[in-house]
Design an enzyme around this catalytic site. Structure first.
Site, short mmCIF file in Angstrom:
data_model
loop_
_atom_site.label_atom_id
_atom_site.label_comp_id
_atom_site.label_asym_id
_atom_site.label_seq_id
_atom_site.Cartn_x
_atom_site.Cartn_y
_atom_site.Cartn_z
N CYS B 95 0.69 -1.06 0.01
CA CYS B 95 0.19 0.01 0.00
C CYS B 95 0.74 1.17 0.01
CB CYS B 95 -0.95 -0.13 1.21
SG CYS B 95 -2.46 1.24 0.92
N HIS B 223 -3.76 -5.44 0.92
CA HIS B 223 -3.16 -5.60 2.12
C HIS B 223 -3.05 -7.47 2.56
CE1 HIS B 223 -2.64 -1.49 3.88
NE2 HIS B 223 -3.53 -1.34 3.13
N GLU B 225 -1.11 -8.57 4.72
CA GLU B 225 -1.21 -8.51 6.21
C GLU B 225 -2.30 -8.65 6.96
OE1 GLU B 225 -0.73 -6.16 4.54
OE2 GLU B 225 -1.25 -4.19 5.91
#
Lengths: 988, 263
Positions: B95, B223, B225
Site C-alpha cells: 500500500c 493488504h 497482512e
C-alpha cells in the site's frame, strides 16, 4: 524575506478526480450545474532560496514525473473564467505545509532557517463559472472563514498578479507579550457577572464570589505578599480557576445538590446524580463482576481483557468545536479521545475507534440561523475529520452511527470513542497505576503551543452565541500524534516515566494541575514551553488547548534517556518544571512568579451547585393507532428503508479504514455482497488467542420528548442487544455513558430548565435500573450539558440524548454470528414481544403522527431472553441474528434477507399482534430476528423455552420478501427493490 | 540459519504491527526498525534478508502519497538498498509502501536502474475506501512472492491507488516481462476491465501490484497482512472458517525463498 510560489497540477490529459468530486458536490449541495474544474496545489515558500534550489525542489519533491506539471512563480491556470484560492489564516495548523518543509529540507540537504516556512493552499480553476457563483461555492463549500481565507480572481486580475500570491501570507505577526494583569474582584455582583462573561470565564456569580473571598483572606494575602504576588488574582490564576472549575472539567450539574419535584408535590433531595446513580450502580455491579480494574479516576475506564492484558475504553464529545468547524472539530475529537486512551494508566495502545454523528437532515431546506452551518456541510465535514483523524492515526473504525433529528440543527453532536490494550504489567508495575512523585520532571511532548483552542473548556460550557470565540476552533495533526504515540509506547515499555496524561480541555493547566494533586504541588516555567509563534501571554500558554500534546512525570534518573529517545523519534519533548509537595501550583514566566494557587482551593474550593428539578406533566399518552388504511404496506417499508435513520451509511463507513491492525472479526457490513448492516464490531486483538472484544452503541433521541426514561432505557437496550446478537454473554458487558443535554439550569433564557433537569434524573434512573439488572458497570462517561443555540430570538435546544457505548469480552470469537441469513429452508424466528409502542417510531415520523407511547424496557424479562439466546449461539444453533430496532420488525427482517441474498416467506400470526402495522413497524425493545437451520430448530426452541420465541416463516431460494399479517396487511418485494431503496438515500 | 526480516516503522507508517506478525507467522525473525535508526545505521540492512515498507500514511501523504518517505530513502539509502538487492535479497512494499517503492523508482527497477516509471494517484472515485477485492496472478510473472498462488481476495484501504504507467513502451514491457504481478478481477475471475468496484481505484490495466524482473522486489496496493486469519474475511461466518488467511502464503513464499537462496 522573499516569497516563492510553486504550483503543481495534473497534466491536462489526465482526468482530475478532485475537480470532478467538487463538481459533483456543487451539484448535490448547491443544486448548481457547473463546467469543468481543475485543482492546483500551491506551496508558498517563505524562504531565501536560489533559482537553482527552487528548480531542484520543484522536480525532486513536488512534481510527479508521470502525471504532473508545475511552475515556479508562474500560474498553471489557463483557459478559465475565474478561480478561487483557499488557504489557512495565520496560526492555523497547516499539516501539508509542515510536511512539505521536511521534504524540502531533505531535497536541499539543509534545514530552512528560523522564520522560514512553507504554506499550503489550493487553487480551484473554473472553466465557465462566473465570479458570483464562485463566491457561493467558496463560502458554502470550500472555505470556512473562521480558519481559512480565500480569494476569487478573473483572468485579467490574474495577469496583473504576474505569478504573485493571491492570498496574504498566513504568517503570524509576532507582537509583544502582554503584561500579566491583576484582576479586581471587589466589585458589585453585576460587575462580577459581567467580568465573567467578558473574559470568557463562564463562572457563575456564586463561584466568582468564592474566588473573591479566597483572595480577600488575610492568610492568603500574607502568603502572596511573601512571594511578591499582588493581593488581587493575576489573569493567569483566574484562567486556571475558570478552566478547572468549568462545567466541562468539573461536571457541576452532575455533582449538584438537586431538589426534585416529581410532579406529585413531594420534593426529594438528590445529592449528586453522579454519586446517586452512576457511581452507585458501578459500585454495586462491581461486587458481582470480577473484571473491573480502574473506573472513574483515570482518562478512560479500564477492565481486564485476559490474565495478562487490560482493556481501556473511553468516549468523548466534541460538539461545540464541530458546530463552528466540523472538519477540525471532529478530527480533534477523535485524536483527542485517542490521547485519553494513550494517557490511561501508563499508556494504552489504541486499537479501535467508534464515531457517532448526530445532525439535522442533510436535506433541510429552510433558512439556517446565523452562525450555524447547513447540516449537510456539518455531516460531510465532521465525517471527513473523523475519517482523516482515524485513518492517519492507524486506528480502525469498528462501529458507529449517523443519527438524524431536526433539533441537531442547533448543535450537532460528535461522539468519538476509542478502545485500547496494554499488557497488565509494565516492567513488573501494574499498568493501570501511576502517580507523579515530588521531584519528577514535568515534561510536555508532541506539538507546540499556539493560540488555537484557547477557552475550549469554558466555551463548551455555554450555549453557542454570537461571541463564541473562533480561537476555540483547531485542526488536528494526526501524524505528529502518531509519531508521539509510537515514541510513548517505546518509552512506556522501557519504564522511563511515572505518570502520563493528555492535554485536552484546559491544556497544561488541566494536565499539570491534575497530576500535581498526588505529589501535592508543582512549579512550572511557562517561558520554557515551545510555542508555534511568539506573542502568547503566560495565561494563554497555560490554558491553550493546542493539540497533540501529552504531559508526563519523568523521574530525574530516566530524564536523559527519555529526552534522548524523543529526539531520535523526531518528537519534541520539553522539561517545563517539576512536581513537588509544596501544596501550591506555582507558575513562573521569565523568572518572575505569575501564579500561586493553593492546591486544595483549586481542586476542592468550588462550591456545589444547588439546582431545582420539576418534571412537567407529560402530555397524556395519546392512544394512537395506525388504524384503517390500505392493506399493501410494501411502499411504507420501502420508504422506511430509505429514511435517514434507517438507510445504508455504507458510503460513509467505507471511507474509514476499518481493518488496519488486522484484528477484524466482524465488520460493519456483512453478507454475500458485504452490504448488510452489522450489529456490533468484533475484533480479536491478540494473534495467539481467540478471545475478542465486541463493541456497539445505542442512541435514541427520538423518544426523548415522550419520555427521557424511555430514551435512555432504549439506548442501553439497543447497545446490549447489538452485543448479544453477535454472541456476547451477560455479565461480560461494560458501558460508557455520554450525556448530551440542553442546558438544564433554570434561568431567564432557559425557562424550562427545571423540566430538563428532571429529564436528566429520569434518564439516570433508567440507566441505573437497566444496567443494574443487566450487570453492566459504567466504567467511564462524560457529559456535555449546554447544547443549545441562542442568537436573537432563535433558540434551538437539542433533544436530551444519551449515547450508550457498550463493549463485551468475547471468550471465543469462533462462535460469533453475523446478520445475513445463510441458507434457504432455514426457519425465521422473532424473539421478544411486539407491543403497541409506536410513539417516536420511524413509522410515525414518516406518517407525521406525533404522540403515542414510546417503547419501554422490561430488563428482567429481557435478561432471561438474552441469556437463552446466548446459550443457543454458544451451542452453534443460530445461523444468523439481527437486532430489531429503528423501523421495527419489517426492517430487521428485510435487512437480514437481502444481506444473505435470499428471500423470506413469512406470516406474523404467531406474534399474537392483531394490527399488522404494529406488528410490522412498532419499535418494541429487546427483540431479535434469528434464523435457524431446520436440523437445529428443535434444540433451539428448547433452549429458548420460557422466553418469547415465535417461528414466523422460512428463508427461500427465490429472491422475494413476503410478509402476511393476520389482519390481511402484507408486504411483497424483490430483494433488489428492498436493497436499492435502502441504499439510495445517502448514496453520495 | 534463520531468515531475518526488517520492517520499517515511524513517521506515520501504521501497518508495521500486523506486517511484523505476518513474517513471524511465516517463520522469520522480525525486527521493527524506526526510520531514524535505519538512516543513522544503514548497516542494519546487512543483517537482514527481507526489507519491508509497510502501509500507512507516511508523512501524512502530504505532497503526494509516499513521496516524502520515497525521497528520504532515495536520498539517504539508495546505495545500501541497491546493494541489498544486488545480494539477491527481497524487498516488499504494501500500500503506502508500494507507493514509496514506485515513487523512489526501485519498482519496476528495469535493467537495475532506479527510475520512476509508474505512479499511484487519487482513486477515480476521489475518495479513500476500504473494501475487499478479487485478485488474479498473471501466469507469466516471475514474482517469487506469489509462487503457487493463482488468485486470492484481499482488502484495499487506499485513497491513492490508481496506478498510471509512464507510456506505452513501459506498459508493454511490464506486461511482456510479467512484472504486473496482480490484477483486479471480478469474483468469477473475468478481468475487472477498469469497472468499479472490482477495480477499486481505476488503476490502468487493472494493475494491483508490480514486481521487478528478478521477482524479488514486490509492491502491492492490497493488504495481505490484513488476511492472516480466516476470521478477517468478510464472509467467514457464511463460508466457514478457513484454517489460515489467504494472505499468509505470500509471506511464507518469501521466507522460504530467502531460506533456500540466501541462508
Amino acid at each position: 524575506m522573499p516569497t516563492h510560489r510553486i504550483e503543481v497540477a495534473l497534466r491536462p490529459e489526465f482526468k482530475d478526480p478532485a475537480g470532478e468530486a467538487l463538481r459533483a458536490q456543487v451539484r448535490e449541495d448547491l443544486n448548481l450545474e457547473i463546467g469543468a474544474v481543475r485543482v492546483i496545489d500551491v506551496f508558498t515558500l517563505h524562504a531565501a532560496l536560489t533559482a537553482e534550489e527552487l528548480e531542484r525542489i520543484r522536480m525532486d519533491l513536488f512534481t510527479d514525473p508521470i502525471i504532473e506539471h508545475s511552475a515556479v512563480n508562474a500560474s498553471l491556470a489557463e483557459n478559465f473564467s475565474c478561480l478561487i484560492e483557499v488557504g489557512y489564516l495565520p496560526g492555523v495548523t497547516d499539516n501539508a505545509g509542515r510536511s512539505a518543509q521536511e521534504g524540502i529540507e531533505d531535497s536541499l540537504g539543509r534545514k530552512l532557517a528560523q522564520g522560514e516556512a512553507v504554506y499550503k493552499s489550493t487553487l480551484y480553476v473554473f472553466q465557465d463559472t462566473d465570479a458570483e457563483t464562485a463566491k457561493t461555492i467558496a463560502s458554502n463549500l470550500l472555505a470556512n472563514e473562521l480558519i481559512e481565507q480565500y480569494a476569487i480572481r478573473t483572468p485579467e486580475e490574474m495577469k496583473a498578479l504576474a505569478g504573485k500570491s493571491l492570498l496574504a501570507l498566513p504568517r503570524v505577526v509576532e507582537y509583544a507579550v502582554p503584561e500579566v494583569e491583576s484582576i479586581d474582584l471587589n466589585l458589585s455582583d453585576d460587575a462580577l457577572q459581567q467580568l465573567s462573561r467578558d473574559r470568557m470565564f463562564a463562572l457563575e456569580l456564586g463561584e466568582m464570589q468564592v474566588i473573591r473571598d479566597y483572595y480577600n483572606r488575610a492568610d492568603v494575602q500574607a502568603h502572596r505578599r511573601s512571594i511578591g504576588l499582588p493581593d488581587k488574582p493575576t489573569d493567569i490564576e483566574m484562567e486556571i480557576l475558570a478552566q478547572t472549575w468549568s462545567e466541562h472539567c468539573k461536571h457541576k450539574i452532575f455533582n449538584a445538590v438537586i431538589h426534585y419535584d416529581e410532579g406529585n408535590g413531594k420534593v426529594r433531595v438528590i445529592d449528586s446524580v453522579f454519586k446517586s446513580y452512576i457511581k452507585k450502580l458501578t459500585d454495586e455491579v462491581g461486587k458481582r463482576v470480577p473484571w473491573l480494574v480502574s473506573v472513574f479516576d483515570d482518562n478512560a475506564g479500564i477492565i481486564q481483557f485476559d490474565e495478562n492484558h487490560l482493556f481501556a475504553l473511553k468516549a468523548e464529545t466534541h460538539n461545540s468545536p464541530s458546530a463552528l468547524d466540523p472538519y477540525g472539530g471532529a478530527m480533534t475529537g477523535i485524536v483527542g479521545v485517542n490521547r485519553d486512551v494513550l494517557g490511561a494508566g501508563l499508556g494504552f495502545q489504541c486499537i479501535f475507534n467508534t464515531d457517532v454523528l448526530c445532525v439535522a437532515s442533510p436535506f433541510h431546506d429552510e433558512e439556517i440561523p446565523p452562525r450555524l452551518l447547513h447540516p449537510r456541510r456539518i455531516l460531510r465535514g465532521a465525517h471527513a475529520g473523523a475519517r482523516d483523524g482515524g485513518n492517519q492515526s492507524g486506528v480502525p473504525n469498528v462501529n458507529g452511527a449517523l443519527v438524524f433529528h431536526e433539533r441537531f440543527l442547533g448543535k450537532p453532536l460528535v461522539f468519538c470513542g476509542t478502545g485500547g490494550l496494554s499488557p497488565a504489567y509494565i516492567q513488573g508495575r501494574p499498568a493501570h497505576k501511576k502517580a507523579a512523585r515530588p521531584g519528577d520532571a514535568i515534561v510536555m511532548t508532541g506539538g507546540r503551543i499556539g493560540k488555537d483552542g484557547i477557552h475550549g473548556a469554558t466555551f463548551s460550557s455555554e450555549a453557542l452565541h454570537e461571541g463564541s470565540p473562533a480561537t476555540a476552533v483547531q485542526i488536528g495533526d494526526p501524524i505528529t500524534q502518531k509519531k508521539m504515540s509510537d515514541f510513548l509506547m517505546e518509552a512506556r515499555d522501557a519504564g522511563l516515566y511515572n505518570c502520563i496524561t493528555d492535554n485536552g480541555a484546559g491544556g497544561l493547566s488541566s494536565s499539570v494541575g491534575e497530576m500535581a494533586e498526588k505529589p501535592g504541588g508543582a512549579v512550572i516555567h511557562l517561558d520554557k514551553a515551545p510555542l508555534k509563534y511568539a506573542g502568547l501571554a503566560p495565561w494563554e500558554i497555560f490554558v491553550s488547548e493546542a493539540q497533540e500534546r501529552m504531559t508526563l512525570a519523568v523521574p530525574q534518573e530516566t530524564l536523559g534517556r527519555f529526552l534522548d529517545l524523543a529526539e531520535r523519534r523526531g518528537v519534541e519533548a520539553t522539561v517545563l518544571g517539576a512536581f513537588n509537595d509544596s501544596g501550591y501550583l506555582e507558575c513562573f514566566y521569565k523568572g518572575e512568579q505569575v501564579a500561586s494557587l493553593d492546591m486544595d482551593f483549586l481542586h476542592h474550593g468550588l462550591p456545589r451547585m444547588e439546582l431545582e428539578a420539576c418534571l412537567a406533566p407529560s402530555p397524556d399518552p395519546v392512544e394512537v393507532t395506525a388504524g384503517e388504511g390500505k392493506s399493501d404496506l410494501t411502499d411504507d417499508l420501502l420508504s422506511l428503508l430509505g429514511s435517514l435513520n434507517i438507510c445504508s451509511k455504507e458510503n460513509f463507513v467505507r471511507m474509514f479504514d476499518h481493518e488496519v491492525l488486522g484484528q477484524s472479526v466482524l465488520k460493519q457490513f456483512q453478507g454475500v455482497q458485504h452490504d448488510g448492516p452489522g450489529d456490533a464490531g468484533v475484533i480479536r486483538p491478540l494473534p495467539d488467542s481467540y478471545r475478542g472484544i465486541a463493541v456497539s452503541c445505542g442512541i435514541s433521541p427520538k423518544y426523548a420528548d415522550l419520555d427521557a426514561w424511555s430514551m435512555t432505557a432504549c439506548a442501553v437496550d439497543e447497545a446490549v442487544r447489538n452485543l448479544v446478537a453477535v454472541g456476547a454473554a451477560m455479565g461480560t458487558i461494560a458501558g460508557l455513558d455520554n450525556f448530551c443535554w440542553p442546558d438544564p439550569v433554570q434561568s431567564d433564557s432557559t425557562p424550562d430548565g427545571k423540566h430538563k433537569l428532571a429529564q436528566l434524573i429520569r434518564s439516570c434512573e433508567a440507566l441505573y435500573e437497566i444496567c443494574l439488572t443487566y450487570d453492566i458497570p459504567l466504567i467511564s462517561g462524560k457529559d456535555s450539558m449546554k447544547n443549545d443555540y441562542r442568537i436573537g430570538d432563535t433558540k434551538i435546544s437539542i433533544p436530551p440524548t444519551l449515547l450508550f457505548t457498550a463493549a463485551a469480552i468475547i471468550e471465543d470469537t469462533r462462535r460469533v454470528v453475523s446478520v445475513d441469513v445463510k441458507q434457504a429452508g432455514d426457519r425465521v424466528y422473532v424473539l421478544g414481544d411486539t407491543l403497541n409502542e409506536m410513539g417516536g417510531s420511524e413509522y410515525f415520523t414518516l406518517q407525521q403522527i406525533s404522540g403515542g407511547k414510546a417503547p419501554t424496557v422490561d430488563p428482567k424479562k429481557a435478561r432471561t431472553l438474552y441469556e437463552a439466546l446466548n446459550r443457543a449461539i454458544q451451542g452453534g444453533l443460530v445461523a444468523s441474528c439481527h437486532d430489531c430496532s429503528d423501523g421495527g420488525l419489517a426492517v430487521a427482517l428485510a435487512e437480514s434477507a437481502f444481506a444473505g441474498n435470499l428471500g423470506m416467506d413469512l406470516s406474523l400470526e404467531a406474534l399474537g399482534v392483531e394490527d399488522g402495522v404494529t406488528a410490522l413497524f412498532s419499535e418494541s425493545q429487546s427483540r431479535f430476528v434469528v434464523t435457524v437451520s431446520p436440523d437445529h430448530a428443535e434444540a433451539f426452541e428448547a433452549v429458548l423455552a420460557g422466553s418469547p420465541c415465535y417461528c414466523v416463516g422460512v428463508v427461500t431460494e427465490e429472491p422475494l420478501f413476503q410478509i402476511n399479517c393476520p389482519d390481511g396487511r402484507k408486504i411483497s418485494a424483490s430483494l433488489d427493490v428492498l436493497r436499492s431503496a435502502w441504499k439510495k438515500t445517502l448514496n453520495w | 540459519m534463520t531468515v531475518k526480516t526488517l520492517v520499517l516503522t515511524g513517521f506515520g507508517i501504521n501497518c508495521d504491527q500486523e506486517t511484523h506478525q505476518a513474517f513471524a507467522c511465516a517463520g522469520s525473525d522480525v525486527t521493527r526498525v524506526h526510520l531514524s535508526d535505519l538512516l543513522e545505521t544503514p548497516a542494519l540492512l546487512d543483517g537482514a534478508h527481507i526489507f519491508v515498507v509497510p502501509g500507512g500514511f507516511s508523512y501524512g501523504d502530504h505532497v503526494s502519497s509516499g513521496k516524502i518517505l520515497a525521497n528520504r530513502l532515495r536520498h539517504q539509502l539508495e546505495v545500501p538498498l541497491r546493494q541489498f538487492v544486488e545480494k539477491g535479497k527481497l524487498i516488499l512494499g504494501i500500500c503506502n509502501g508500494f507507493q514509496v517503492l514506485a515513487k523512489m523508482g526501485i519498482l519496476p527497477f528495469f535493467d537495475g536502474t532506479v527510475s520512476q516509471e509508474v505512479t499511484l494517484t487519487t482513486n477515480e472515485s476521489g475518495r479513500f475506501e476500504n473494501r475487499w477485492v478479487h485478485l488474479a496472478v498473471p501466469e507469466n510473472t516471475p514474482c517469487i512472492w506469489l509462487k503457487g498462488i493463482t488468485k486470492f481476495e484481499l482488502p484495499v484501504r487506499q485513497g491513492e491507488g490508481k496506478l498510471i504507467v509512464r507510456n506505452d513502451a513501459v506498459r508493454d514491457r511490464l506486461h511482456k516481462e510479467g512484472l504486473v504481478a496482480l490484477r483486479y478481477v471480478r469474483p468469477d475471475g473475468a478481468p475487472a476491465a477498469g469497472v468499479f468496484p472490482f477495480n477499486p481505484s481505476g488503476a490502468e490495466d487493472d494493475i494491483a501490484a508490480l514486481c521487478d524482473p528478478s521477482g524479488r522486489i514486490f509492491g502491492l496496493m492490497p493488504h495481505p497482512e490484513a488476511f492472516l486469519d480466516g476470521m478477517n474475511h468478510p464472509e467467514w461466518t457464511r463460508l466457514g472458517l478457513a484454517e489460515e488467511g489467504e494472505g499468509l502464503a505470500l509471506f511464507r513464499n518469501a521466507v522460504e525463498f530467502a531460506r533456500t537462496s540466501l541462508c
